[in-house]
Design an enzyme around this catalytic site. Structure first.
Site, PDB file in Angstrom:
ATOM      1  N   LYS A  89      -8.465  -4.662   2.490  1.00  0.00           N
ATOM      2  CA  LYS A  89      -8.316  -4.613   3.954  1.00  0.00           C
ATOM      3  C   LYS A  89      -9.025  -3.390   4.537  1.00  0.00           C
ATOM      4  CE  LYS A  89      -3.752  -4.583   3.646  1.00  0.00           C
ATOM      5  NZ  LYS A  89      -3.555  -4.677   2.185  1.00  0.00           N
TER       6      LYS A  89
ATOM      7  N   ARG B 284      -3.824   8.063  -4.571  1.00  0.00           N
ATOM      8  CA  ARG B 284      -2.762   7.937  -3.570  1.00  0.00           C
ATOM      9  C   ARG B 284      -1.423   7.923  -4.302  1.00  0.00           C
ATOM     10  NH1 ARG B 284      -3.825   3.102   0.736  1.00  0.00           N
ATOM     11  NH2 ARG B 284      -1.722   2.460   0.181  1.00  0.00           N
TER      12      ARG B 284
ATOM     13  N   ARG C 147       3.715  -7.087   8.989  1.00  0.00           N
ATOM     14  CA  ARG C 147       4.053  -7.343   7.580  1.00  0.00           C
ATOM     15  C   ARG C 147       5.368  -8.068   7.421  1.00  0.00           C
ATOM     16  NH1 ARG C 147       1.664  -3.165   3.348  1.00  0.00           N
ATOM     17  NH2 ARG C 147       0.418  -2.130   4.858  1.00  0.00           N
TER      18      ARG C 147
ATOM     19  N   ARG D 125      -8.124   3.133  -7.755  1.00  0.00           N
ATOM     20  CA  ARG D 125      -8.566   3.649  -6.447  1.00  0.00           C
ATOM     21  C   ARG D 125      -8.390   5.173  -6.373  1.00  0.00           C
ATOM     22  NH1 ARG D 125      -6.079   1.224  -1.138  1.00  0.00           N
ATOM     23  NH2 ARG D 125      -4.156   1.741  -2.255  1.00  0.00           N
TER      24      ARG D 125
ATOM     25  N   ARG E  11       5.226  -2.550  -4.665  1.00  0.00           N
ATOM     26  CA  ARG E  11       4.456  -2.934  -3.463  1.00  0.00           C
ATOM     27  C   ARG E  11       4.057  -4.407  -3.508  1.00  0.00           C
ATOM     28  NH1 ARG E  11      -0.244   1.061  -3.860  1.00  0.00           N
ATOM     29  NH2 ARG E  11      -1.074   0.030  -2.017  1.00  0.00           N
TER      30      ARG E  11
HETATM   31  P1  AP5 Z   1      -8.744  -1.135  -0.199  1.00  0.00           P
HETATM   32  O1  AP5 Z   1      -9.809  -1.598   0.733  1.00  0.00           O
HETATM   33  O2  AP5 Z   1      -8.293   0.263  -0.103  1.00  0.00           O
HETATM   34  O3  AP5 Z   1      -7.498  -2.162  -0.155  1.00  0.00           O
HETATM   35  P2  AP5 Z   1      -6.353  -2.376   0.915  1.00  0.00           P
HETATM   36  O4  AP5 Z   1      -6.156  -3.852   1.072  1.00  0.00           O
HETATM   37  O5  AP5 Z   1      -6.619  -1.588   2.141  1.00  0.00           O
HETATM   38  O6  AP5 Z   1      -5.111  -1.820   0.084  1.00  0.00           O
HETATM   39  P3  AP5 Z   1      -3.950  -0.845   0.499  1.00  0.00           P
HETATM   40  O7  AP5 Z   1      -3.385  -0.316  -0.774  1.00  0.00           O
HETATM   41  O8  AP5 Z   1      -4.400   0.136   1.516  1.00  0.00           O
HETATM   42  O9  AP5 Z   1      -2.947  -1.841   1.127  1.00  0.00           O
HETATM   43  P4  AP5 Z   1      -1.435  -1.632   1.308  1.00  0.00           P
HETATM   44  O10 AP5 Z   1      -1.154  -2.780   2.192  1.00  0.00           O
HETATM   45  O11 AP5 Z   1      -0.630  -1.572   0.075  1.00  0.00           O
HETATM   46  O12 AP5 Z   1      -1.308  -0.149   1.892  1.00  0.00           O
HETATM   47  P5  AP5 Z   1      -1.166   0.427   3.360  1.00  0.00           P
HETATM   48  O13 AP5 Z   1      -1.886   1.689   3.403  1.00  0.00           O
HETATM   49  O14 AP5 Z   1      -1.477  -0.607   4.363  1.00  0.00           O
HETATM   50  O15 AP5 Z   1      -9.268  -1.438  -1.692  1.00  0.00           O
HETATM   51  C1  AP5 Z   1      -8.489  -1.103  -2.839  1.00  0.00           C
HETATM   52  C2  AP5 Z   1      -9.410  -0.651  -3.989  1.00  0.00           C
HETATM   53  O16 AP5 Z   1     -10.230  -1.762  -4.380  1.00  0.00           O
HETATM   54  C3  AP5 Z   1     -10.404   0.475  -3.603  1.00  0.00           C
HETATM   55  O17 AP5 Z   1     -10.570   1.333  -4.697  1.00  0.00           O
HETATM   56  C4  AP5 Z   1     -11.716  -0.266  -3.285  1.00  0.00           C
HETATM   57  O18 AP5 Z   1     -12.849   0.530  -3.559  1.00  0.00           O
HETATM   58  C5  AP5 Z   1     -11.624  -1.464  -4.232  1.00  0.00           C
HETATM   59  N1  AP5 Z   1     -12.263  -2.666  -3.680  1.00  0.00           N
HETATM   60  C6  AP5 Z   1     -12.239  -3.094  -2.384  1.00  0.00           C
HETATM   61  N2  AP5 Z   1     -12.945  -4.240  -2.243  1.00  0.00           N
HETATM   62  C7  AP5 Z   1     -13.408  -4.542  -3.493  1.00  0.00           C
HETATM   63  C8  AP5 Z   1     -14.202  -5.614  -4.015  1.00  0.00           C
HETATM   64  N3  AP5 Z   1     -14.643  -6.618  -3.227  1.00  0.00           N
HETATM   65  N4  AP5 Z   1     -14.476  -5.607  -5.335  1.00  0.00           N
HETATM   66  C9  AP5 Z   1     -14.035  -4.600  -6.143  1.00  0.00           C
HETATM   67  N5  AP5 Z   1     -13.292  -3.560  -5.714  1.00  0.00           N
HETATM   68  C10 AP5 Z   1     -12.975  -3.534  -4.397  1.00  0.00           C
HETATM   69  O19 AP5 Z   1       0.398   0.723   3.435  1.00  0.00           O
HETATM   70  C11 AP5 Z   1       0.978   1.742   2.658  1.00  0.00           C
HETATM   71  C12 AP5 Z   1       2.484   1.808   2.900  1.00  0.00           C
HETATM   72  O20 AP5 Z   1       2.736   2.123   4.287  1.00  0.00           O
HETATM   73  C13 AP5 Z   1       3.273   0.527   2.649  1.00  0.00           C
HETATM   74  O21 AP5 Z   1       3.606   0.384   1.292  1.00  0.00           O
HETATM   75  C14 AP5 Z   1       4.486   0.756   3.545  1.00  0.00           C
HETATM   76  O22 AP5 Z   1       5.403   1.637   2.953  1.00  0.00           O
HETATM   77  C15 AP5 Z   1       3.886   1.435   4.760  1.00  0.00           C
HETATM   78  N6  AP5 Z   1       3.468   0.480   5.791  1.00  0.00           N
HETATM   79  C16 AP5 Z   1       2.196   0.259   6.242  1.00  0.00           C
HETATM   80  N7  AP5 Z   1       2.188  -0.707   7.174  1.00  0.00           N
HETATM   81  C17 AP5 Z   1       3.466  -1.129   7.316  1.00  0.00           C
HETATM   82  C18 AP5 Z   1       4.095  -2.126   8.111  1.00  0.00           C
HETATM   83  N8  AP5 Z   1       3.404  -2.897   8.965  1.00  0.00           N
HETATM   84  N9  AP5 Z   1       5.443  -2.285   7.992  1.00  0.00           N
HETATM   85  C19 AP5 Z   1       6.159  -1.515   7.164  1.00  0.00           C
HETATM   86  N10 AP5 Z   1       5.627  -0.566   6.378  1.00  0.00           N
HETATM   87  C20 AP5 Z   1       4.294  -0.369   6.444  1.00  0.00           C
HETATM   88 MG    MG Z   2      -5.652   0.043   3.088  1.00  0.00          MG
END
Ligand code: AP5
Ligand code: MG
Ligand code: ZN
Length: 215
Positions: free
Chosen positions: A13, A160, A88, A127, A171
Site C-alpha cells: 500500500k 519497524r 480497517r 522491510r 497483524r
Molecule cells: P509496503 O509498501 O510498506 O506495504 P504496506 O501495505 O504499506 O504494509 P504496512 O506494513 O505499512 O501495512 P500495515 O497495514 O500493516 O501497516 P500500517 O502502517 O498501515 O511494502 C512492504 C515491504 O514489501 C517493503 O519492504 C517493500 O519494499 C516490499 N514490497 C512492496 N511492493 C513489493 C513488490 N511488488 N514486490 C516485492 N516487494 C515489495 O499500520 C500500522 C499499525 O497502525 C496497525 O497495525 C494499527 O495498529 C495502526 N493503524 C493504522 N491504521 C489503522 C486503522 N485504520 N485503524 C486502526 N488502527 C490502525
Molecule cells: Mg504502509
C-alpha cells in the site's frame, strides 16, 4: 480522484501510494504513518496508539476516525487523495461514508492489493525504513546501497517495531478478522477493484492504473 488503497499488511500500500502521488498529484493519507509520526513526537495521540501498534492490534475506531476527520478537513476541496490503511473496520467505513457526505466528497474506487500470505511475511520481515525521511527498503528486493544508511537522506535505516515475527502474525490475523470483511462492503457498492499485488512494484502500478483507467 479519491481512492482507498486496501490490502493486508505488506501488500504494498505504501509503495504504490508513493508512485500514485508522484504520477497523479494525489495526497497520501496513511493512518499508520500518521500514528508513527505522533509516536515519534510523543503527542497524546501517539501515546494512546503506541501500545496497540506494538502489539499488532488496531487502534480504537474512535481515535482513528477523529484523526482522519482532522486530516480530511484540511484538504483543499479539489485535492485528490489516497487513503492508505483506512478504513480497517466496518465501523470505520461507515464513519468515512458520513464524513465524506458532510465534506461533499466521494470515493471513485477501492483498490484491493492481493498478495499470498507467505509473500506478506517475507516482505514484512525483510522491510527496513528510514527514520529520517520514511523511505522504504527491503533487505532482499530493495536494499539501501550501504546497509543501515538511507540512499536519499543519509538517515538511519531500521526495522519497524511491528515487523518482528511475533507481531507480524498478530497483524495478519487482525487483518483477516476485522478488515477483510470490507471487501464485501465495497464490492456491494461496485467500488472494489481487485489487483494482483505480486511481481515487480512497477508492474503492480501498471495494473492499478489500468484498472482505474488512469494510464
Ligand atoms: P509496503 O509498501 O510498506 O506495504 P504496506 O501495505 O504499506 O504494509 P504496512 O506494513 O505499512 O501495512 P500495515 O497495514 O500493516 O501497516 P500500517 O502502517 O498501515 O511494502 C512492504 C515491504 O514489501 C517493503 O519492504 C517493500 O519494499 C516490499 N514490497 C512492496 N511492493 C513489493 C513488490 N511488488 N514486490 C516485492 N516487494 C515489495 O499500520 C500500522 C499499525 O497502525 C496497525 O497495525 C494499527 O495498529 C495502526 N493503524 C493504522 N491504521 C489503522 C486503522 N485504520 N485503524 C486502526 N488502527 C490502525
Ligand atoms: Mg504502509
Ligand atoms: Zn531517508
Amino acid at each position: 480522484m479519491n481512492l482507498l488503497l486496501f490490502g493486508p499488511p505488506g501488500a504494498g500500500k505504501g509503495t504504490q501510494s508513493q508512485f500514485l502521488v508522484e504520477r497523479h498529484k494525489m495526497r497520501h493519507l496513511s493512518t499508520g504513518d500518521l500514528f508513527r509520526a505522533a509516536v515519534k513526537v510523543g503527542t497524546p495521540l501517539g501515546q494512546e496508539a503506541q501500545g496497540y501498534m506494538d502489539r499488532g492490534e488496531l487502534v480504537p475506531d474512535r481515535v482513528v476516525i477523529g484523526m482522519v476527520r482532522e486530516e480530511l478537513l484540511q484538504l483543499p476541496q479539489e485535492q485528490g487523495f489516497i487513503l492508505d490503511g483506512f478504513p480497517r473496520t466496518v465501523a470505520q467505513a461507515e464513519a468515512l461514508d458520513q464524513l465524506l457526505a458532510e465534506l461533499k466528497k466521494g470515493i471513485e474506487a477501492c483498490v484491493f492489493l492481493q498478495v499470498p500470505h507467505g509473500d506478506l511475511v517475507s516482505r514484512l520481515a525483510g522491510r527496513r525504513v528510514c527514520t529520517g525521511c520514511g523511505a522504504v527498503y527491503h533487505v532482499a528486493s530493495k536494499p539501501s546501497a550501504k546497509e543501515g544508511v538511507c540512499d536519499l537522506c543519509g538517515g538511519e535505516v531500521v526495522q519497524r517495531p511491528d515487523d518482528k515475527e511475533e507481531v507480524i502474525s498478530t497483524r495478519l490475523a487482525t487483518y483477516e478478522k476485522s478488515t477483510q470483511p470490507l471487501k464485501e462492503f465495497y464490492a456491494a457498492r461496485n467500488l472494489l477493484a481487485e489487483v494482483d499485488g505480486l511481481g515487480d512494484a512497477e508492474e503492480v502500478l501498471k495494473r492499478i492504473e489500468s484498472s482505474l483507467k488512469l494510464a
